[in-house]
Write a protein that holds these residues in place. Structure first.
Motif, PDB file in Angstrom:
ATOM      1  N   ALA A  22      64.293  -3.211  18.687  1.00 42.93           N
ATOM      2  CA  ALA A  22      63.577  -3.888  17.614  1.00 42.93           C
ATOM      3  C   ALA A  22      62.454  -2.970  17.149  1.00 42.93           C
ATOM      4  N   MET A  23      62.255  -2.932  15.844  1.00 38.55           N
ATOM      5  CA  MET A  23      61.147  -2.156  15.300  1.00 38.55           C
ATOM      6  C   MET A  23      59.831  -2.866  15.620  1.00 38.55           C
ATOM      7  N   ALA A  24      58.744  -2.117  15.679  1.00 32.93           N
ATOM      8  CA  ALA A  24      57.438  -2.731  15.948  1.00 32.93           C
ATOM      9  C   ALA A  24      57.076  -3.763  14.884  1.00 32.93           C
ATOM     10  N   ASN A  25      57.612  -3.600  13.675  1.00 34.16           N
ATOM     11  CA  ASN A  25      57.348  -4.515  12.564  1.00 34.16           C
ATOM     12  C   ASN A  25      58.360  -5.646  12.476  1.00 34.16           C
ATOM     13  N   ALA A  26      59.173  -5.828  13.522  1.00 31.17           N
ATOM     14  CA  ALA A  26      60.273  -6.792  13.465  1.00 31.17           C
ATOM     15  C   ALA A  26      59.783  -8.241  13.456  1.00 31.17           C
ATOM     16  N   HIS A  27      60.671  -9.120  12.989  1.00 33.51           N
ATOM     17  CA  HIS A  27      60.460 -10.561  13.032  1.00 33.51           C
ATOM     18  C   HIS A  27      60.232 -10.981  14.491  1.00 33.51           C
ATOM     19  N   SER A  65      57.332   1.340  14.293  1.00 35.12           N
ATOM     20  CA  SER A  65      57.700   0.685  13.037  1.00 35.12           C
ATOM     21  C   SER A  65      58.519   1.601  12.138  1.00 35.12           C
ATOM     22  N   ASN A  66      59.070   1.018  11.094  1.00 32.57           N
ATOM     23  CA  ASN A  66      59.800   1.822  10.115  1.00 32.57           C
ATOM     24  C   ASN A  66      58.884   2.841   9.440  1.00 32.57           C
ATOM     25  N   VAL A  79      54.354  -5.452  18.110  1.00 37.05           N
ATOM     26  CA  VAL A  79      54.016  -4.305  18.932  1.00 37.05           C
ATOM     27  C   VAL A  79      53.481  -3.206  18.028  1.00 37.05           C
ATOM     28  N   SER A  80      52.335  -2.656  18.357  1.00 37.26           N
ATOM     29  CA  SER A  80      51.744  -1.620  17.518  1.00 37.26           C
ATOM     30  C   SER A  80      52.444  -0.297  17.733  1.00 37.26           C
ATOM     31  N   ASP A  81      52.377   0.576  16.710  1.00 33.98           N
ATOM     32  CA  ASP A  81      52.957   1.907  16.849  1.00 33.98           C
ATOM     33  C   ASP A  81      52.253   2.692  17.935  1.00 33.98           C
ATOM     34  N   GLY A 138      63.262  -2.025   6.284  1.00 33.23           N
ATOM     35  CA  GLY A 138      62.398  -2.424   7.386  1.00 33.23           C
ATOM     36  C   GLY A 138      62.738  -1.748   8.698  1.00 33.23           C
ATOM     37  N   THR A 139      63.767  -0.910   8.687  1.00 32.08           N
ATOM     38  CA  THR A 139      64.225  -0.253   9.920  1.00 32.08           C
ATOM     39  C   THR A 139      64.310   1.255   9.713  1.00 32.08           C
ATOM     40  N   LEU A 140      65.357   1.721   9.059  1.00 29.34           N
ATOM     41  CA  LEU A 140      65.500   3.162   8.810  1.00 29.34           C
ATOM     42  C   LEU A 140      64.642   3.614   7.634  1.00 29.34           C
ATOM     43  N   LEU A 141      64.579   2.776   6.595  1.00 27.30           N
ATOM     44  CA  LEU A 141      63.833   3.133   5.393  1.00 27.30           C
ATOM     45  C   LEU A 141      62.350   2.837   5.564  1.00 27.30           C
TER      46      LEU A 141
END
Length: 293
Positions: A258-263, A276-277, A7-9, A34-37
């Motif tokens: 889930a972050m946009a950059n998630a698996h 995303s993060n 998913v894009s930001d 990959g999440t908070l950082l």
């Protein structure tokens, strides 16, 4: 787009579902890498402000990570409230106010670790191992130098796990297994299907690096114990993550993102999505959540 598509930001200027429509949380549980950082391992000013605002609103924040206690310096200055963090995928609870002192351990027994080693050597020839103990990491000669530690013992893993090993008085938090030829998800699936049923297998690295904990130990199980001791129900928890080692925690929490950059598997299993993060996705949700209180 499909459920498992990234998913894009741009598509997540507002998170889904909208936090304002959800019950008031008592705890935010967030993964780190990959999440908070951000990708440079920093916490953005926006995220720092959001964490502080959540604590001011009476919502506790708990960092839940695969990192060992000694790698928690990235967030130690942003601790509010209780100051406890869940590390090593649930194998330890640390007090960040006391310099990352370990206050609880759920160890992987040496005999179980050795059984896993035997299984993985047969299933995946060429595998190399490292042992993460409460006092530091030790590894085999061919284990990749991800994070060199001058204090580490370098020896075959069977020797590292022996009763008379130099650091045998320190409990094993997790066993790490690396493969140079297998794809990351292929290696994880192989281990889960064929290795000795005496441990939990997961991963959080982009490489074929497995993280192996004691049976029943995960981010979710330790977080559940932590919350039960404080009479916090799953419905009062909002969780964030991006990799397979977050999936149980995201499934347990009443609300999860889930972050946009998630698996892809994390995206497919999580109804909540955020940016995303790199785009401060955790802060985006916290800001919207606090706006609705």
């Amino acid at each position: 787009m499909g459920d498992d598509a990234p998913v894009s930001d741009e598509a997540l200027t507002a998170t889904t579902p909208a936090p304002a429509a959800l019950p008031r949380p008592r705890l935010i549980a967030t993964d780190l890498d990959g999440t908070l950082l951000r990708n440079d391992k920093t916490v953005s000013d926006r995220t720092v402000a959001a964490l502080a605002a959540a604590e001011e609103a009476g919502i506790q924040v708990c960092f839940v990570t695969g990192r060992p206690a000694r790698w928690m310096d990235v967030v130690s200055e942003h601790v509010h409230g209780h100051g406890l963090a869940i590390c090593a995928n649930g194998a330890s609870v640390v007090d960040l106010r006391r310099g990352g002192a370990i206050v609880e351990v759920r160890p992987l027994l040496d005999e179980d670790a050795l059984a896993v080693v035997e299984s993985l050597r047969a299933l995946a020839p060429g595998v190399s191992f490292a042992v993460e103990r409460s006092g530091g990491i030790h590894y085999e000669p061919h284990y990749p130098p991800f994070h060199l530690d001058p204090a580490a013992t370098v020896a075959p893993v069977e020797k590292l796990l022996a009763e008379d090993a130099e650091h045998a008085d320190q409990p094993v938090l997790k066993l790490l297994a690396h493969h140079t030829r297998l794809a990351p998800d292929e290696f994880l699936d192989l281990a889960r299907r064929g290795a000795a049923r005496r441990a939990e297998f997961t991963r959080s690295s982009p490489s074929a690096l497995l993280e192996i904990s004691a049976l029943g130990v995960s981010k979710a199980s330790t977080l559940a114990r932590w919350c039960a001791a404080r009479e916090i129900s799953p419905e009062e928890v909002v969780a964030f993550g991006d990799m397979p080692n977050d999936m149980e925690m995201l499934a347990w929490a009443g609300t999860s993102y889930a972050m946009a950059n998630a698996h892809p598997e994390v995206l497919a299993a999580t109804t909540g999505r955020t940016a995303s993060n790199e785009a401060d996705g955790v802060a985006v949700v916290i800001e919207q959540l606090l706006h609705g209180l």
